[in-house]
Write an enzyme that holds these catalytic residues in place. Structure first.
Site, PDB file in Angstrom:
ATOM      1  N   PRO A  22      -1.252  -5.582  -1.095  1.00 45.45           N
ATOM      2  CA  PRO A  22      -1.733  -5.856   0.259  1.00 45.45           C
ATOM      3  C   PRO A  22      -1.463  -4.679   1.194  1.00 45.45           C
ATOM      4  O   PRO A  22      -0.491  -3.942   1.022  1.00 45.45           O
ATOM      5  CB  PRO A  22      -0.908  -7.063   0.717  1.00 45.45           C
ATOM      6  CG  PRO A  22      -0.079  -7.474  -0.453  1.00 45.45           C
ATOM      7  CD  PRO A  22      -0.026  -6.326  -1.394  1.00 45.45           C
ATOM      8  N   THR A  23      -2.322  -4.547   2.179  1.00 40.62           N
ATOM      9  CA  THR A  23      -2.064  -3.615   3.263  1.00 40.62           C
ATOM     10  C   THR A  23      -0.965  -4.202   4.160  1.00 40.62           C
ATOM     11  O   THR A  23      -0.347  -5.207   3.810  1.00 40.62           O
ATOM     12  CB  THR A  23      -3.376  -3.387   4.053  1.00 40.62           C
ATOM     13  OG1 THR A  23      -3.141  -2.365   4.997  1.00 40.62           O
ATOM     14  CG2 THR A  23      -3.843  -4.654   4.767  1.00 40.62           C
ATOM     15  N   SER A  29       0.824  -1.217   0.000  1.00 38.12           N
ATOM     16  CA  SER A  29       0.000   0.000   0.000  1.00 38.12           C
ATOM     17  C   SER A  29       0.856   1.264   0.000  1.00 38.12           C
ATOM     18  O   SER A  29       0.336   2.348  -0.251  1.00 38.12           O
ATOM     19  CB  SER A  29      -0.920  -0.003   1.209  1.00 38.12           C
ATOM     20  OG  SER A  29      -0.158  -0.073   2.393  1.00 38.12           O
ATOM     21  N   CYS A  30       2.165   1.127   0.245  1.00 36.97           N
ATOM     22  CA  CYS A  30       3.015   2.335   0.253  1.00 36.97           C
ATOM     23  C   CYS A  30       3.204   2.908  -1.149  1.00 36.97           C
ATOM     24  O   CYS A  30       3.792   3.977  -1.295  1.00 36.97           O
ATOM     25  CB  CYS A  30       4.362   2.051   0.912  1.00 36.97           C
ATOM     26  SG  CYS A  30       5.398   0.966  -0.044  1.00 36.97           S
TER      27      CYS A  30
HETATM   28  N1  LIG Z   1       5.299  -7.977   5.095  1.00 34.28           N
HETATM   29  C1  LIG Z   1       4.359  -7.103   4.828  1.00 34.28           C
HETATM   30  O1  LIG Z   1       3.767  -6.467   5.714  1.00 34.28           O
HETATM   31  C2  LIG Z   1       3.941  -6.843   3.420  1.00 34.28           C
HETATM   32  C3  LIG Z   1       2.884  -5.970   3.215  1.00 34.28           C
HETATM   33  C4  LIG Z   1       2.463  -5.716   1.941  1.00 34.28           C
HETATM   34  C5  LIG Z   1       3.121  -6.330   0.898  1.00 34.28           C
HETATM   35  N2  LIG Z   1       4.143  -7.175   1.101  1.00 34.28           N
HETATM   36  C6  LIG Z   1       4.815  -7.735  -0.073  1.00 34.28           C
HETATM   37  O2  LIG Z   1       4.987  -9.132  -0.037  1.00 34.28           O
HETATM   38  C7  LIG Z   1       6.203  -9.478  -0.677  1.00 34.28           C
HETATM   39  C8  LIG Z   1       7.008 -10.402   0.235  1.00 34.28           C
HETATM   40  O3  LIG Z   1       7.185  -9.821   1.503  1.00 34.28           O
HETATM   41  P1  LIG Z   1       7.576 -10.674   2.810  1.00 34.28           P
HETATM   42  O4  LIG Z   1       7.077  -9.907   3.956  1.00 34.28           O
HETATM   43  O5  LIG Z   1       7.200 -12.092   2.610  1.00 34.28           O
HETATM   44  O6  LIG Z   1       9.170 -10.554   2.798  1.00 34.28           O
HETATM   45  P2  LIG Z   1      10.264 -11.581   3.378  1.00 34.28           P
HETATM   46  O7  LIG Z   1       9.703 -12.408   4.460  1.00 34.28           O
HETATM   47  O8  LIG Z   1      11.488 -10.773   3.645  1.00 34.28           O
HETATM   48  O9  LIG Z   1      10.553 -12.535   2.155  1.00 34.28           O
HETATM   49  C9  LIG Z   1      11.190 -12.041   1.012  1.00 34.28           C
HETATM   50  C10 LIG Z   1      11.576 -13.189   0.146  1.00 34.28           C
HETATM   51  O10 LIG Z   1      12.241 -12.635  -0.988  1.00 34.28           O
HETATM   52  C11 LIG Z   1      13.357 -13.428  -1.275  1.00 34.28           C
HETATM   53  N3  LIG Z   1      14.412 -12.638  -1.880  1.00 34.28           N
HETATM   54  C12 LIG Z   1      14.900 -11.443  -1.465  1.00 34.28           C
HETATM   55  N4  LIG Z   1      15.921 -11.060  -2.255  1.00 34.28           N
HETATM   56  C13 LIG Z   1      16.081 -12.053  -3.178  1.00 34.28           C
HETATM   57  C14 LIG Z   1      16.969 -12.258  -4.270  1.00 34.28           C
HETATM   58  N5  LIG Z   1      17.926 -11.353  -4.571  1.00 34.28           N
HETATM   59  N6  LIG Z   1      16.862 -13.403  -4.984  1.00 34.28           N
HETATM   60  C15 LIG Z   1      15.913 -14.327  -4.674  1.00 34.28           C
HETATM   61  N7  LIG Z   1      15.024 -14.186  -3.676  1.00 34.28           N
HETATM   62  C16 LIG Z   1      15.117 -13.060  -2.934  1.00 34.28           C
HETATM   63  C17 LIG Z   1      13.835 -13.987   0.057  1.00 34.28           C
HETATM   64  O11 LIG Z   1      14.517 -15.204  -0.193  1.00 34.28           O
HETATM   65  P3  LIG Z   1      15.640 -15.804   0.819  1.00 34.28           P
HETATM   66  O12 LIG Z   1      14.958 -15.910   2.151  1.00 34.28           O
HETATM   67  O13 LIG Z   1      15.992 -17.107   0.235  1.00 34.28           O
HETATM   68  O14 LIG Z   1      16.762 -14.807   0.837  1.00 34.28           O
HETATM   69  C18 LIG Z   1      12.531 -14.180   0.801  1.00 34.28           C
HETATM   70  O15 LIG Z   1      12.042 -15.480   0.583  1.00 34.28           O
HETATM   71  C19 LIG Z   1       6.901  -8.162  -1.010  1.00 34.28           C
HETATM   72  O16 LIG Z   1       6.699  -7.858  -2.356  1.00 34.28           O
HETATM   73  C20 LIG Z   1       6.191  -7.143  -0.176  1.00 34.28           C
HETATM   74  O17 LIG Z   1       6.117  -5.881  -0.801  1.00 34.28           O
HETATM   75  C21 LIG Z   1       4.571  -7.461   2.354  1.00 34.28           C
END
Ligand SMILES: NC(=O)c1ccc[n+]([C@@H]2O[C@H](COP(=O)([O-])OP(=O)(O)OC[C@H]3O[C@@H](n4cnc5c(N)ncnc54)[C@H](OP(=O)(O)O)[C@@H]3O)[C@@H](O)[C@H]2O)c1
Length: 315
Positions: free
Chosen positions: A163-164, A108-109
């Site tokens: 997503p929020t 949402s940012c």
């Molecule tokens: N968390 C929230 O509140 C939130 C809210 C809105 C939207 N989102 C969206 O959801 C998505 C995922 O977020 P998350 O919270 O699940 O983040 P996360 O837990 O940090 O997971 C990020 C994933 O991306 C992978 N990754 C990062 N850099 C990489 C690279 N260079 N090559 C391959 N894989 C890479 C990581 O793999 P490794 O672990 O193997 O390094 C990890 O599995 C994002 O697009 C984010 O904008 C999240």
């Protein structure tokens, strides 16, 4: 459909793991995922070679460099460039290798700081972003636009879900880089076991925020996978918000902390209010199912069960 080869980029992250669990639960048997060590998505050649070898039918992009205000502020270049590299390599490879459906996850940012609330999809790019996370937001906006351009020019089903704020199992509980909800769970738990010591929280406590349980987001992704939504951009949330102070009191209650709470007003608040208008996806037939207190209780239990085994944050 259930035999389609589905590549979940970022399948070990909080969001990717929830999507994996949800698809698995719904009978999808041909899921693939690689860690960043096995496939660095910043490297275009590696990504193209992977698509050439695996030929996924569907791609879900849950890979990103994510973090809170502090991490965004300290590492602007990584937040901008790594996110653009990851998503551009995936989107372009999916286009080249005729992937039939691509689901891009943003946040949402991407919407302007002072846009009218609740935030509708069409307020994108109407005014300035919140400066504390604009690097990340600009990267994500280019991903949304790339998917929109592919729909327009090639008539392919590339869709972006925004997503929020999310929370749930596999969240990041590292106080240097975490988002507000897991940070509060950790602070209240640490204070509770320290004789119910006072807890200091960032900002004034007055900003309004919305939170969605990550398993509900995963449901929305499966819904988007199984339906042709017809447009390029959809918000995903509950459509309900609360103040950070109210959130703190709810988490304090779930954790069972009885000490005082201090608010450090010298720390930034961020956007005054951030509530998604979720009517567009609701009209298509999707709605959240987990209320906040229930989701926090599940997340707190996961935190307790995994306290010795938290993810290592790279930054
Ligand atoms: N968390 C929230 O509140 C939130 C809210 C809105 C939207 N989102 C969206 O959801 C998505 C995922 O977020 P998350 O919270 O699940 O983040 P996360 O837990 O940090 O997971 C990020 C994933 O991306 C992978 N990754 C990062 N850099 C990489 C690279 N260079 N090559 C391959 N894989 C890479 C990581 O793999 P490794 O672990 O193997 O390094 C990890 O599995 C994002 O697009 C984010 O904008 C999240």
């Amino acid at each position: 459909m259930k035999n389609k080869k589905i590549y979940i980029a970022g399948h070990k992250g909080m969001v990717g793991a929830a999507i994996w669990r949800n698809l698995h639960k719904n009978g999808y048997q041909n899921l693939i995922g690689l860690s960043s060590k096995e496939l660095d998505l910043r490297n275009q050649k590696s990504v193209l070679d992977f698509f050439n070898a695996e030929r996924p039918d569907i791609v879900i992009d849950a890979a990103a460099r994510v973090g809170g205000i502090l991490a965004n502020n300290n590492y602007p270049y990584q937040f901008l460039m790594e996110n653009m590299l990851i998503q551009n390599n995936l989107i372009d490879a999916a286009l080249q290798w005729d992937v039939e459906k691509f689901i891009f996850l943003g946040s949402s940012c991407i919407y302007p700081k002072l846009a009218e609330q609740p935030l509708k999809e069409d307020c994108l790019l109407t005014s300035s972003l919140e400066p504390t996370n604009e690097w990340y937001a600009i990267a994500k906006i280019t991903g949304v636009k790339a998917c929109e351009a592919i729909r327009k020019q090639f008539n392919r089903d590339f869709v972006s879900l925004m997503p929020t704020n999310l929370y749930g199992p596999f969240d990041n509980f590292d106080l240097q880089t975490s988002h507000v909800l897991p940070a509060m769970i950790r602070k209240f738990e640490d204070a509770k076991i320290n004789n119910h010591a006072p807890v200091t929280l960032w900002g004034s406590g007055t900003p309004l925020r919305e939170f969605l349980f990550v398993d509900d987001l995963a449901e929305a992704v499966t819904f988007a996978l199984e339906n042709n939504l017809g447009d390029h951009l959809y918000n995903v949330g509950t459509g309900k918000d609360l103040t950070i102070k109210e959130l703190a009191l709810l988490i304090q209650k779930v954790v069972g902390h009885n000490g005082p709470i201090h608010w450090d007003a010298s720390k930034p608040d961020g956007t005054p209010r951030k509530l998604m208008d979720v009517s567009k996806l609701k009209e298509k037939g999707w709605r959240y199912s987990t209320e906040l207190e229930e989701g926090i209780a599940i997340t707190y239990q996961w935190f307790l069960d995994n306290k010795t085994n938290f993810k290592q944050v790279k930054i």
